[in-house]
Design an enzyme around this catalytic site. Structure first.
Site, mmCIF file in Angstrom:
data_model
loop_
_atom_site.group_PDB
_atom_site.id
_atom_site.type_symbol
_atom_site.label_atom_id
_atom_site.label_comp_id
_atom_site.label_asym_id
_atom_site.label_seq_id
_atom_site.Cartn_x
_atom_site.Cartn_y
_atom_site.Cartn_z
ATOM 1 N N HIS A 36 -0.646 3.602 -4.922
ATOM 2 C CA HIS A 36 0.113 4.823 -4.627
ATOM 3 C C HIS A 36 -0.734 6.062 -4.912
ATOM 4 O O HIS A 36 -0.763 7.003 -4.106
ATOM 5 C CB HIS A 36 1.401 4.837 -5.457
ATOM 6 C CG HIS A 36 2.300 5.985 -5.169
ATOM 7 N ND1 HIS A 36 2.466 7.038 -6.037
ATOM 8 C CD2 HIS A 36 3.099 6.248 -4.099
ATOM 9 C CE1 HIS A 36 3.321 7.893 -5.514
ATOM 10 N NE2 HIS A 36 3.725 7.439 -4.345
ATOM 11 N N ASP A 87 5.200 6.635 -0.619
ATOM 12 C CA ASP A 87 6.305 6.423 -1.559
ATOM 13 C C ASP A 87 7.098 5.163 -1.213
ATOM 14 O O ASP A 87 7.487 4.398 -2.101
ATOM 15 C CB ASP A 87 7.227 7.642 -1.593
ATOM 16 C CG ASP A 87 6.599 8.844 -2.278
ATOM 17 O OD1 ASP A 87 5.478 8.734 -2.814
ATOM 18 O OD2 ASP A 87 7.247 9.912 -2.287
#
Length: 145
Positions: free
Chosen positions: A73, A119
């Site tokens: 991420h 996300d």
């Protein structure tokens, strides 16, 4: 009241009034939190200081599969930041949640879509990865070098 104190108080009030006209930055962290809740069953707060990469910053080798989700991420956000004007920490986006399914709805290739995809991928990864309580709030100076 002392005139000097009154002058300082007036200056502070004027500054605060001016600051009130500055719109707040919308953080997409609220959206990310909601995605985590949509995709999984664990409380989102458990990811804030997990391993070496979940939370602010990151260094070293991810300690487990869940920490690797955060590492990926972070790198995804790093790629998004290469797009001129794209700030993944403040960029809001559009998505739908039909628990546990997440769908990003902004146009493909836009900053908003790329951040949403970062996300979304992380939230799904979090939901699938085992959670090791021993990796929550570990010492980064000891474990993340």
């Amino acid at each position: 009241m002392n005139p000097a104190h009154l002058l300082i108080l007036s200056a502070v009030c004027v500054s605060l009034l001016g600051a009130a006209n500055v719109p707040p930055q919308h953080l997409n962290l609220y959206q990310f939190k909601n995605m985590i809740v949509c995709a999984g069953t664990r409380p989102w707060i458990g990811y804030v200081n997990y391993g070496c990469y979940c939370g602010a910053g990151g260094s070293g080798t991810p300690v487990d599969e869940l920490d690797r989700c955060c590492y990926v991420h972070d790198n995804c956000y790093g790629e998004a930041e290469k797009i001129p004007g794209c700030n993944p920490k403040t960029k809001t986006y559009s998505y739908t949640c039909t628990k546990p399914n997440l769908t990003c709805t902004d146009a493909a290739g836009t900053c908003a879509r790329i951040v949403c995809d970062c996300d979304r991928t992380a939230a799904i990864c979090f939901a699938a990865a085992p959670y090791n309580i021993n990796n929550f709030m570990i010492s980064s100076s000891t474990h993340c070098q």
